[in-house]
Write a protein that holds these residues in place. Sequence first.
Motif, mmCIF file in Angstrom:
data_model
loop_
_atom_site.group_PDB
_atom_site.id
_atom_site.type_symbol
_atom_site.label_atom_id
_atom_site.label_comp_id
_atom_site.label_asym_id
_atom_site.label_seq_id
_atom_site.Cartn_x
_atom_site.Cartn_y
_atom_site.Cartn_z
ATOM 1 N N VAL A 116 10.369 2.522 -7.884
ATOM 2 C CA VAL A 116 11.437 2.357 -8.870
ATOM 3 C C VAL A 116 12.264 3.635 -8.977
ATOM 4 N N LEU A 117 11.594 4.776 -8.787
ATOM 5 C CA LEU A 117 12.335 6.038 -8.803
ATOM 6 C C LEU A 117 13.295 6.109 -7.614
ATOM 7 N N THR A 118 12.801 5.649 -6.440
ATOM 8 C CA THR A 118 13.691 5.588 -5.276
ATOM 9 C C THR A 118 14.894 4.726 -5.600
ATOM 10 N N LEU A 119 14.624 3.623 -6.287
ATOM 11 C CA LEU A 119 15.693 2.694 -6.650
ATOM 12 C C LEU A 119 16.756 3.398 -7.486
ATOM 13 N N LEU A 120 16.303 4.190 -8.465
ATOM 14 C CA LEU A 120 17.256 4.936 -9.296
ATOM 15 C C LEU A 120 18.088 5.874 -8.434
ATOM 16 N N GLY A 121 17.392 6.549 -7.508
ATOM 17 C CA GLY A 121 18.090 7.484 -6.624
ATOM 18 C C GLY A 121 19.164 6.781 -5.813
ATOM 19 N N ILE A 122 18.808 5.608 -5.265
ATOM 20 C CA ILE A 122 19.774 4.855 -4.457
ATOM 21 C C ILE A 122 20.947 4.396 -5.326
ATOM 22 N N GLY A 123 20.644 3.983 -6.547
ATOM 23 C CA GLY A 123 21.705 3.553 -7.466
ATOM 24 C C GLY A 123 22.701 4.669 -7.707
ATOM 25 N N ILE A 124 22.182 5.869 -7.954
ATOM 26 C CA ILE A 124 23.066 7.000 -8.210
ATOM 27 C C ILE A 124 23.865 7.334 -6.956
ATOM 28 N N ALA A 125 23.173 7.333 -5.804
ATOM 29 C CA ALA A 125 23.859 7.658 -4.544
ATOM 30 C C ALA A 125 24.996 6.671 -4.283
ATOM 31 N N LEU A 126 24.716 5.374 -4.474
ATOM 32 C CA LEU A 126 25.763 4.373 -4.224
ATOM 33 C C LEU A 126 26.919 4.519 -5.208
ATOM 34 N N SER A 127 26.610 4.896 -6.451
ATOM 35 C CA SER A 127 27.689 5.138 -7.425
ATOM 36 C C SER A 127 28.608 6.233 -6.919
ATOM 37 N N VAL A 128 28.006 7.315 -6.410
ATOM 38 C CA VAL A 128 28.812 8.436 -5.918
ATOM 39 C C VAL A 128 29.653 7.993 -4.724
ATOM 40 N N VAL A 129 29.015 7.252 -3.782
ATOM 41 C CA VAL A 129 29.733 6.824 -2.577
ATOM 42 C C VAL A 129 30.954 5.998 -2.958
ATOM 43 N N PHE A 130 30.760 4.995 -3.817
ATOM 44 C CA PHE A 130 31.874 4.091 -4.107
ATOM 45 C C PHE A 130 32.879 4.705 -5.079
ATOM 46 N N ALA A 131 32.410 5.592 -5.960
ATOM 47 C CA ALA A 131 33.378 6.328 -6.787
ATOM 48 C C ALA A 131 34.242 7.190 -5.875
ATOM 49 N N GLY A 132 33.622 7.792 -4.865
ATOM 50 C CA GLY A 132 34.366 8.622 -3.910
ATOM 51 C C GLY A 132 35.405 7.809 -3.156
ATOM 52 N N LEU A 133 34.999 6.634 -2.660
ATOM 53 C CA LEU A 133 35.947 5.777 -1.938
ATOM 54 C C LEU A 133 37.083 5.344 -2.862
ATOM 55 N N ALA A 134 36.737 5.079 -4.138
ATOM 56 C CA ALA A 134 37.755 4.647 -5.095
ATOM 57 C C ALA A 134 38.740 5.781 -5.388
ATOM 58 N N PHE A 135 38.241 6.996 -5.533
ATOM 59 C CA PHE A 135 39.138 8.135 -5.761
ATOM 60 C C PHE A 135 40.038 8.338 -4.556
ATOM 61 N N LEU A 136 39.471 8.130 -3.371
ATOM 62 C CA LEU A 136 40.273 8.260 -2.151
ATOM 63 C C LEU A 136 41.418 7.240 -2.169
ATOM 64 N N ALA A 137 41.074 5.990 -2.514
ATOM 65 C CA ALA A 137 42.104 4.950 -2.586
ATOM 66 C C ALA A 137 43.150 5.314 -3.643
ATOM 67 N N SER A 138 42.705 5.912 -4.750
ATOM 68 C CA SER A 138 43.616 6.233 -5.854
ATOM 69 C C SER A 138 44.588 7.337 -5.489
ATOM 70 N N VAL A 139 44.108 8.391 -4.826
ATOM 71 C CA VAL A 139 45.023 9.494 -4.532
ATOM 72 C C VAL A 139 45.991 9.121 -3.410
ATOM 73 N N LEU A 140 45.622 8.117 -2.603
ATOM 74 C CA LEU A 140 46.498 7.747 -1.493
ATOM 75 C C LEU A 140 47.610 6.799 -1.910
#
Lengths: 255, 247
Positions: free
Chosen positions: A119-143
Amino acid sequence: MFKLLKYSLYDIVKSRFAILYTIFMILVAVSIYQVSEDMSKVSLSLLNIMLMIVPLIAAVFATTHFFNNLEFTELMLAQPVKRRDVFLSQVLAVVIMLSAAIVIGFGIPMILWGADSTVLTLLGIGIALSVVFAGLAFLASVLTRDKAKAIGISLSFWIYFSLIYDGFVLYLIYSFADYPLEKTTLGLVFFNPVDLGRIIMLMQLDISALMGYTGAFFQNFFGSAKGILLSSAMMLLWMLWPLGVAMRVFRKKDF
Amino acid sequence: MISAQQIHKKFGKLEVLKDFNLEFDAGKSYALMGPNGSGKTTLIKIILGMVIPNTGEVFVQGESIKGNFAYRSNIGYMPQIGRYPDNIRIGQLFSMMQDMRPGIKEYDLDLIEAFGLDKIMDKPMHTLSGGTRQKVSAALAFMFRAEILILDEPTAGLDPMAVETLKNKIKKERDTGKLILITSHILSELDELTDHAIYINEGEVFFNDTINSLKDITGEEKFSTAIARLMEWSLKKKKKITDLSHV
């Protein structure tokens, strides 16, 4: 930097969305804990929901937040602060809020009903995916200059990585079924953060036996120190590159 | 104090500023004029570092602004349209901006009192009218006693009483020797507040000299008719007046 972050966080925490998202996560976790006693089944169900929901919310929320906060960004750019800090404070505020929602939402039921390392791994993956998709979203926003367009691009990232990419991999495996494809599929997994998260999690759950020869090969790879290191490094790369590119664009953007 | 050198800026295919050179000296006050879309606001945003020019450099107090951010603490900026976060209150906005400039401890609160903003400190920004927002912008621009004041259409949307208050404040600061840069379409106001006229047309400096010499060159007594004559000339694309004025 910390001052900027303080004001960005203050603004984000006050928005209703942060609270709604956290409550939603709690409800999901509680209901899944109610259904089953078996911890690995709980983890698996939480994983499936998380892999769909978390990237979607991260992508949409980060995009809307960037455009809703454009006034604040413009105001800050006329002040004696670094452009880099203005951008990083926005990103960090979004990431902290998304991570907090996952940790609190999934964490409270875990404290109540028990948890193991999966379950701890799960939390880690959740946070990692949040960062990945927030990053992609910021990229889309600045472009783009247009909010609707940016949300469209963010959503297509989500659709691509959650649905289309898997279809493509399946088609490939089906078409070349006569050839040994373990290494190819392993390579393909690295190019999709959602799949990467899913595989890292599944390998912890001892259900790889159900996945045949490929599963055994994956188990062998992701179980080894080298595999864990490589997959974490790849996940880290996915977390960093969209934000890195977005920051470069932001530093040269006209407001 | 501010020197823009060979600035060139394109937005897509549209050339906003073409090989643009301008000097602003301390202790003078400048009126920046030009038709809509002539590049006034773009120039101001370039000076502030909000828009990055394609080529050319801007120096503020002798330092290049490229990759520099500290110079902005010497600039008080009043935007054309003040856009602020919705949820923040006026008081919070002021303390936030003060927090951004930790080096400055003494604030100029004249305008806050004159506009009566101190009585509505707990109002959220999104409930304010356009005029009140403009008052907040003005108060912020003057708050830090900055050496350089850049005011983009400062009186647009203000009531006549507030306009007078703001004009008096600008005059007071001008007389203490600050560099003041104003864009406006209200000519009487510019005549009253500034001594230098800069006329921009299609991204080029068309005229740059004192208001008195502008009146001499055009042969007009009144500032507004002088400007009208200048606009006529710029439309006809007659000989550049800047060349004449330095003969």
